[in-house]
Write a protein that holds these residues in place. Sequence first.
Motif, mmCIF file in Angstrom:
data_model
loop_
_atom_site.group_PDB
_atom_site.id
_atom_site.type_symbol
_atom_site.label_atom_id
_atom_site.label_comp_id
_atom_site.label_asym_id
_atom_site.label_seq_id
_atom_site.Cartn_x
_atom_site.Cartn_y
_atom_site.Cartn_z
ATOM 1 N N UNK A 48 -38.072 42.567 -0.351
ATOM 2 C CA UNK A 48 -38.938 41.864 0.477
ATOM 3 C C UNK A 48 -40.271 41.852 -0.020
ATOM 4 N N UNK A 49 -41.229 40.860 0.488
ATOM 5 C CA UNK A 49 -42.538 40.762 0.004
ATOM 6 C C UNK A 49 -43.502 40.499 1.240
ATOM 7 N N UNK A 50 -44.492 40.838 1.180
ATOM 8 C CA UNK A 50 -45.557 40.695 2.327
ATOM 9 C C UNK A 50 -46.385 39.770 1.638
ATOM 10 N N UNK A 51 -46.568 38.685 2.262
ATOM 11 C CA UNK A 51 -47.620 37.392 1.979
ATOM 12 C C UNK A 51 -48.456 37.513 2.792
ATOM 13 N N UNK A 52 -49.850 37.653 2.419
ATOM 14 C CA UNK A 52 -51.074 37.774 3.357
ATOM 15 C C UNK A 52 -52.161 36.705 2.717
ATOM 16 N N UNK A 53 -52.979 36.407 3.707
ATOM 17 C CA UNK A 53 -54.169 35.687 3.508
ATOM 18 C C UNK A 53 -55.371 36.387 2.795
ATOM 19 N N UNK A 54 -56.092 35.903 1.816
ATOM 20 C CA UNK A 54 -56.956 36.719 1.186
ATOM 21 C C UNK A 54 -58.200 35.974 1.181
ATOM 22 N N UNK A 55 -59.442 36.548 0.496
ATOM 23 C CA UNK A 55 -60.667 35.648 0.241
ATOM 24 C C UNK A 55 -60.572 34.842 -0.861
ATOM 25 N N UNK A 56 -61.338 34.039 -1.157
ATOM 26 C CA UNK A 56 -61.255 33.161 -2.243
ATOM 27 C C UNK A 56 -61.039 33.519 -3.726
ATOM 28 N N UNK A 57 -61.748 34.834 -3.747
ATOM 29 C CA UNK A 57 -61.275 35.351 -5.002
ATOM 30 C C UNK A 57 -60.104 36.159 -5.285
ATOM 31 N N UNK A 58 -59.232 36.194 -4.295
ATOM 32 C CA UNK A 58 -57.977 36.816 -4.067
ATOM 33 C C UNK A 58 -58.011 38.160 -4.266
ATOM 34 N N UNK A 59 -59.266 38.817 -3.847
ATOM 35 C CA UNK A 59 -59.605 40.399 -3.955
ATOM 36 C C UNK A 59 -59.160 41.067 -2.693
ATOM 37 N N UNK A 60 -59.596 40.568 -1.530
ATOM 38 C CA UNK A 60 -59.574 41.122 -0.280
ATOM 39 C C UNK A 60 -58.612 40.466 0.641
ATOM 40 N N UNK A 61 -57.782 41.279 1.725
ATOM 41 C CA UNK A 61 -57.365 40.578 2.636
ATOM 42 C C UNK A 61 -58.148 40.016 3.700
ATOM 43 N N UNK A 62 -58.076 38.931 4.452
ATOM 44 C CA UNK A 62 -58.504 38.520 5.460
ATOM 45 C C UNK A 62 -58.312 39.134 6.660
ATOM 46 N N UNK A 63 -59.372 39.614 7.579
ATOM 47 C CA UNK A 63 -59.006 40.608 8.654
ATOM 48 C C UNK A 63 -58.372 39.604 9.909
ATOM 49 N N UNK A 64 -57.096 39.780 10.263
ATOM 50 C CA UNK A 64 -56.755 38.939 11.206
ATOM 51 C C UNK A 64 -55.981 37.668 10.583
ATOM 52 N N UNK A 65 -55.922 37.318 9.223
ATOM 53 C CA UNK A 65 -55.560 36.261 8.590
ATOM 54 C C UNK A 65 -53.955 36.237 8.905
ATOM 55 N N UNK A 66 -53.530 35.065 8.167
ATOM 56 C CA UNK A 66 -51.802 34.840 8.331
ATOM 57 C C UNK A 66 -51.211 35.708 7.376
ATOM 58 N N UNK A 67 -50.225 36.397 7.887
ATOM 59 C CA UNK A 67 -49.325 37.333 7.227
ATOM 60 C C UNK A 67 -47.881 37.064 7.821
ATOM 61 N N UNK A 68 -46.931 37.186 6.757
ATOM 62 C CA UNK A 68 -45.639 37.445 7.018
ATOM 63 C C UNK A 68 -44.915 37.872 5.974
ATOM 64 N N UNK A 69 -43.501 38.397 6.091
ATOM 65 C CA UNK A 69 -42.857 38.958 5.235
ATOM 66 C C UNK A 69 -41.566 38.311 5.037
ATOM 67 N N UNK A 70 -41.372 38.101 3.820
ATOM 68 C CA UNK A 70 -40.043 37.320 3.567
ATOM 69 C C UNK A 70 -39.355 37.772 2.371
ATOM 70 N N UNK A 71 -38.164 37.216 2.070
ATOM 71 C CA UNK A 71 -37.503 38.061 0.963
ATOM 72 C C UNK A 71 -37.867 37.171 -0.592
ATOM 73 N N UNK A 72 -37.419 38.169 -1.679
ATOM 74 C CA UNK A 72 -37.823 37.933 -3.003
ATOM 75 C C UNK A 72 -37.651 36.440 -3.197
ATOM 76 N N UNK A 73 -36.390 35.792 -2.892
ATOM 77 C CA UNK A 73 -35.958 34.324 -3.319
ATOM 78 C C UNK A 73 -36.671 33.201 -2.449
ATOM 79 N N UNK A 74 -37.360 33.712 -1.294
ATOM 80 C CA UNK A 74 -37.804 32.541 -0.335
ATOM 81 C C UNK A 74 -38.848 31.695 -1.124
#
Length: 1053
Positions: A329-355
């Motif tokens: 599985x992979x956790x996909x989460x929203x980040x800042x524009x420089x891809x460095x930090x997760x956005x507090x309360x942003x989009x997040x979901x967990x999907x399988x590797x081939x999704x």
Amino acid sequence: MAGALENAARDIKHLDEDANESEFGYVFSVSGPVVIAEKMTGSAMNELVRVGHEALVGEVIRIEGDKATIQVYEETAGLTVGDPVLKSGKPLSVELGPGLSSNIFDGIQRPLKAIQETSQSIYIPRGIDTPALDKKLEWEFEPVGVKVGDHVAGGDVFGKVYENSLLRNHKIMLPPNARGTVTYIAPSGKYTVADIVLETEFEGVKSQHTMMQVWPVRLPRPVTEKLAADHPLLTGQRVLDALFPCVQGGTTAIPGAFGCGKTVISQSLSKYSNSDFIVYVGCFARGTQVLRADGTIDNVEDIKVGEHVLGKDGLPREVVALPRGRETMYEVYETTYNLADAIPGGVSFTCNATHELVVCTEQQVTVSAEIVDGQKQTVVSYYALDEAADLLSSRAIKMATVKKLYFDHGKYGTAEAQRLAEEFAASIPQTPIEWTIEARDLDRMDSNTRAATFQQYAPVHVERPMLAAAVKEAGLPSSGTSSVAYLLGLWAANRGVSRGRPTFAVRRTDEQIVERIVSISNSIEPEAGANVHNTSDCTLITLNGKLSKLLWNAISQLGLADGAKINTTSLCSEEFAVREQFVAGLVDAAGCVSSTDYSAEIVTEHCAIRDCALSVSRSLGIAATTSANILLASDGIKREPVFTVHLDAAPPLAAVLSKCALSTNVVPAPSGKLARSSHKFMFAAKELPDAEYFGLTLSNGSDHQFMLANLAVVHNCGERGNEMSEVLMDFPQLTTEVEGRHEPIMQRTTLVANTSNMPVAAREASIYTGITVSEYFRDQGKHVAMIADSTSRWAEALREISGRLAEMPADSGYPAYLGARLASFYERAGKVRCMGGPERFGSVSVVGAVSPPGGDFSDPVTSATLGIVQVFWGLDKKLAQRKHFPSVNWSLSYSKYMNALEPYYEKADPDFVPLRTRCKEILQTEEDLSEIVQLVGKSALAETDKITLEVARIIKDDFLQQNGYSNYDRYCPFYKTTWMLRNMIGFYKQAVHAVESTSGQITWAKIRDNMGDIIYRLSSMKFEDPADGEQALAEKYTQLQRDMEEQFRSLTD
């Protein structure tokens, strides 16, 4: 097949019933699917029998004395010597009638979906007798051309049924062996396939007929006359339509090793061929919340087939399948524009590797100057989709990458190179490129592409008036619904006090908010009013009466009272006016508005309020993000973080701010219709351990995308398995364009699915099931393509059964009668005059994919097939490895239908035949020249030979190769094929003429330097989209032809 199973249940007496002893035999021996029964005197070849106490269905395939050899179509585990065998006296048959299209059967016509619904299992239970055609489903029957007293014979059409938008006229025919005088015909109305719709009488014997026919699979359906084929089977693939055409009613073999693209060609035939009917033998973690079409939410594992989820356009998407499995599985989460930090309360979901993640890459076009190999070049850099090969998994991965196009200053001149580069750059669309990428492949993107790639969240277009219903139930006027939403937002932001009922604490300076609260109370419930009490630092307003009770109930239901977790989903699907007033309340209580650009911010210490403000704002189509600031107290101890929700200025935000009470927050309301669009968010992913995943597969009429409860737009999921399981998942998702509208291919398709791990006897029967269904639709006057993928698996089933019968093996262990069996199958193809009236013509085209071990075409199955079929599309492993698709080897392949199709080509385009002949000559000459080049080098060749090599390269790379992922090249109509060939061959002829007419003064190098733009335009002809229409494309190609002639004229003058 019921097909077999249901027919067996109807035709054979159950073993616990009284039956004559002569109807019974007994098991003598068992060897896998082959059972020998004794005391079977009276049995016939291909007779249907039921074996054992579990009544397994089988077919008699050999008779010796009183012993009969039976191949059983189900698992024979548990059968013992002495078990009963019951004879039926009838052959193995299939059911033919309305309901065949859009269905998926196994090799003996068991409907897989109906079995799954009945058994609630992923396996097929033994002895199940689910009907092949639904006997309860009613069809709108309409009698046609027949009345009481008419004489009818086999094949006569006496009615029609509307089956679907692609099969509008399913003809209801009299069975081939029936005849008589009509004594009754049903009036127009709804009937099942089991209802009597016609009665006939012949020589005093009355017969009753339904809309369904039952026909033995191994017996070809009779026809009036077999005819010579004269119309091509157009596939949309240039290499096939131009060089190696098949006909409607022809036979074709596609041999090729694994990975060469047999299944892709088969799907192209199904999607784009000019056939009327086709017979073709990612996911999330548990607990992921999905938005249903009505705006409610549910966990992904609780969604059922037939239910609807919400698309980003606000329209429903039907769920047609539920893939399940276990994967990394992979956790996909929203980040800042420089891809460095997760956005507090942003989009997040967990999907399988081939999704497949739905991503967009921002187009960035630049024009710059570079030095390449010592030559100055003007370079256009831009993003485009490309394919990369993954050698470990043998996958072709589609990905956005930076492309560069070079304009040589030495060739064009500095100014002209700059002009051409800028012209090309201006032609590139500036819209983001939308594509999909599997979660496991994110790390394959280069850093520049990764920084330009984002996902999207979408507004919720569904409006559910839940608060309005609560207001009405409370006995208050519905006109006050949006005002109640404002009070909810106000109370949520400053977490007012209760004192047994909602009480607002407002700063003394915010008098306009106090006035708004009192005004709302007086307008909604004037007799109750509100209590106002001033303290040293704030004003307390307490509501009374029904409004107080309503507001407190709403606060409790939303989770605002305890503040642990707010139920934002119900707010996100509320009426737009309610959502706007709620956010306006949040801004008034805890926010501010910029006086320069009218953007807004909401500041809170509560995570729940942060998430609520973010979700509801995004549901309105407002671009929103969050940040966190951690402040230090005077004693140096860290305090809890303070969150800021940033709302970007746009019309949807202006609509919100126009409803604020504070004058410093109010902006003018937008005019006109409000557009609410999707917005981007940057994202990252991290790998998690293996876990169970749950997926949704959406109907093929949709864009295959839906929304999670956090408003993220995601792709539907498909489960991976062996080759046939992928076909079963892919086919229901494919569409074809008919009369300007997109229609699911399954509406003109029947799938007979037998994988190599299903019972061997069922695999052997499946090819006959498919061809019998094909003949049924042919008899209706349709042109049918039957695609057998692959006949090698069928031949392996023959070999296994032959081995168990102890027959003498021939080459590679196959039975000696392999060639005869293949011939008896392929000979059922052809164009025919159908039996009965009115007069109709139909055809069955058989395309057999062959999978020779290691791609060895001397394999017995391939050799026997090539001795029978008239068209050979040989697939080349080396071409496939170079990603040249279709990977048809133009040196090995052939078609014997050239002469038969000449009248058609002469009528369609008289130039086509000589163009094709010259094209083949160029390719053959190039192959001979390549051997010379390897010995002496290209410079030693004559100038005309150099031209041949270059034109052959253009033909191979830009004519024979096609991109199945593109809109412009996945399907090539015949007129585009002809025009491309005409211009390429025209360039070759004029280039050779220029060299020969000037006695070698004009060389290929001079032609290349002076006509670089023409060569580029020749290579770019494939990029013209057939959707623009034949006239538009013909004008562009004609202009290219004129420009080419003019430049050659200038060159030789």
